[in-house]
Design a protein around this motif. Structure first.
Motif, mmCIF file in Angstrom:
data_model
loop_
_atom_site.group_PDB
_atom_site.id
_atom_site.type_symbol
_atom_site.label_atom_id
_atom_site.label_comp_id
_atom_site.label_asym_id
_atom_site.label_seq_id
_atom_site.Cartn_x
_atom_site.Cartn_y
_atom_site.Cartn_z
ATOM 1 N N ALA A 20 0.837 -1.204 0.000
ATOM 2 C CA ALA A 20 0.000 0.000 0.000
ATOM 3 C C ALA A 20 0.873 1.257 0.000
ATOM 4 O O ALA A 20 0.598 2.223 -0.720
ATOM 5 N N LEU A 21 1.923 1.258 0.785
ATOM 6 C CA LEU A 21 2.830 2.399 0.828
ATOM 7 C C LEU A 21 3.532 2.590 -0.514
ATOM 8 O O LEU A 21 3.668 3.719 -1.006
ATOM 9 N N LEU A 22 3.956 1.486 -1.120
ATOM 10 C CA LEU A 22 4.594 1.563 -2.432
ATOM 11 C C LEU A 22 3.622 2.116 -3.477
ATOM 12 O O LEU A 22 4.003 2.959 -4.300
ATOM 13 N N ALA A 23 2.381 1.657 -3.456
ATOM 14 C CA ALA A 23 1.376 2.160 -4.404
ATOM 15 C C ALA A 23 1.145 3.653 -4.178
ATOM 16 O O ALA A 23 1.025 4.424 -5.143
ATOM 17 N N LEU A 24 1.087 4.078 -2.938
ATOM 18 C CA LEU A 24 0.896 5.487 -2.629
ATOM 19 C C LEU A 24 2.066 6.331 -3.123
ATOM 20 O O LEU A 24 1.887 7.399 -3.716
ATOM 21 N N VAL A 25 3.275 5.844 -2.919
ATOM 22 C CA VAL A 25 4.472 6.567 -3.377
ATOM 23 C C VAL A 25 4.491 6.643 -4.897
ATOM 24 O O VAL A 25 4.796 7.694 -5.472
ATOM 25 N N MET A 26 4.150 5.564 -5.574
ATOM 26 C CA MET A 26 4.147 5.560 -7.045
ATOM 27 C C MET A 26 3.102 6.531 -7.584
ATOM 28 O O MET A 26 3.370 7.276 -8.534
ATOM 29 N N CYS A 27 1.911 6.526 -6.994
ATOM 30 C CA CYS A 27 0.874 7.456 -7.440
ATOM 31 C C CYS A 27 1.296 8.902 -7.222
ATOM 32 O O CYS A 27 1.083 9.765 -8.085
ATOM 33 N N SER A 28 1.894 9.174 -6.091
ATOM 34 C CA SER A 28 2.334 10.550 -5.833
ATOM 35 C C SER A 28 3.452 10.960 -6.785
ATOM 36 O O SER A 28 3.515 12.110 -7.220
ATOM 37 N N LEU A 29 4.343 10.034 -7.145
ATOM 38 C CA LEU A 29 5.389 10.353 -8.122
ATOM 39 C C LEU A 29 4.790 10.642 -9.496
ATOM 40 O O LEU A 29 5.217 11.573 -10.186
ATOM 41 N N VAL A 30 3.808 9.861 -9.903
ATOM 42 C CA VAL A 30 3.163 10.092 -11.199
ATOM 43 C C VAL A 30 2.493 11.457 -11.213
ATOM 44 O O VAL A 30 2.622 12.225 -12.170
ATOM 45 N N VAL A 31 1.776 11.784 -10.147
ATOM 46 C CA VAL A 31 1.105 13.077 -10.076
ATOM 47 C C VAL A 31 2.129 14.208 -10.029
ATOM 48 O O VAL A 31 1.959 15.243 -10.677
ATOM 49 N N ALA A 32 3.197 14.027 -9.279
ATOM 50 C CA ALA A 32 4.199 15.087 -9.140
ATOM 51 C C ALA A 32 4.983 15.306 -10.437
ATOM 52 O O ALA A 32 5.394 16.429 -10.731
ATOM 53 N N LEU A 33 5.188 14.259 -11.213
ATOM 54 C CA LEU A 33 6.002 14.383 -12.426
ATOM 55 C C LEU A 33 5.187 14.642 -13.683
ATOM 56 O O LEU A 33 5.770 14.914 -14.735
ATOM 57 N N ALA A 34 3.874 14.580 -13.621
ATOM 58 C CA ALA A 34 3.052 14.749 -14.822
ATOM 59 C C ALA A 34 3.219 16.150 -15.412
ATOM 60 O O ALA A 34 3.444 16.300 -16.617
ATOM 61 N N TYR A 35 3.107 17.183 -14.608
ATOM 62 C CA TYR A 35 3.217 18.554 -15.114
ATOM 63 C C TYR A 35 4.619 18.865 -15.644
ATOM 64 O O TYR A 35 4.747 19.418 -16.751
ATOM 65 N N PRO A 36 5.694 18.542 -14.922
ATOM 66 C CA PRO A 36 7.024 18.834 -15.493
ATOM 67 C C PRO A 36 7.310 18.075 -16.785
ATOM 68 O O PRO A 36 7.932 18.619 -17.696
ATOM 69 N N ILE A 37 6.809 16.869 -16.896
ATOM 70 C CA ILE A 37 7.033 16.113 -18.139
ATOM 71 C C ILE A 37 6.260 16.758 -19.281
ATOM 72 O O ILE A 37 6.767 16.871 -20.408
#
Length: 150
Positions: A39-56
């Motif tokens: 669950a923690l890994l899934a949360l971290v991955m989702c937050s990374l996707v959300v955080a990196l979407a705009y800069p990409i």
């Protein structure tokens, strides 16, 4: 000795624990599919996707802007080269003479110039009373005067 050591409830509880131990030893332990780590890994991955979407998205947009600017720079370089060639042609006195003859209808001393009209023109200018039309401000003033008279 405690009184409930030999009580029925204590004996049944002990038998139940022994039976449960035998059952759990007989089959492998069942693991939960979603553990805390997963669950923690899934949360971290989702937050990374959300955080990196705009800069990409910005990166991709800027790369296309850079490509457009490079294309414009190449076009400007080609236009500059054409203008340099044109400037070099105008430095040639023979080219200047040719352009003066063609566009300005110049002739050299001793030559006779002719203009041939092939009938494709709009025609000659009107002659007589229709030739002189009043300026636009006279037409405007006449319109104002005629409107006041009504």
């Amino acid at each position: 000795m405690p009184a409930d050591r030999f009580s029925t409830a204590t004996r049944l509880k002990a038998l139940g624990e022994q039976a449960a131990a035998r059952v759990y030893r007989a089959r492998p332990p069942r693991r939960n599919r979603l553990t805390g780590r997963a669950a923690l890994l899934a949360l971290v991955m989702c937050s990374l996707v959300v955080a990196l979407a705009y800069p990409i998205r910005q990166y991709v947009s800027q790369r296309s802007d850079i490509a457009d600017q490079r294309r414009k720079a190449q076009d400007a370089g080609a236009a500059l080269e054409r203008l340099r060639e044109r400037k070099a042609r105008w430095r040639d006195p023979e080219f200047v003479r040719q352009q003066a003859r063609r566009h300005l209808h110049y002739v050299m001393p001793g030559e006779t110039g002719y203009l041939v009209q092939d009938g494709s023109g709009t025609g000659s200018a009107p002659k007589g009373p229709q030739a002189a039309q009043p300026p636009w401000y006279d037409n405007l003033w006449d319109a104002v005067d005629s409107a006041d008279k009504r």
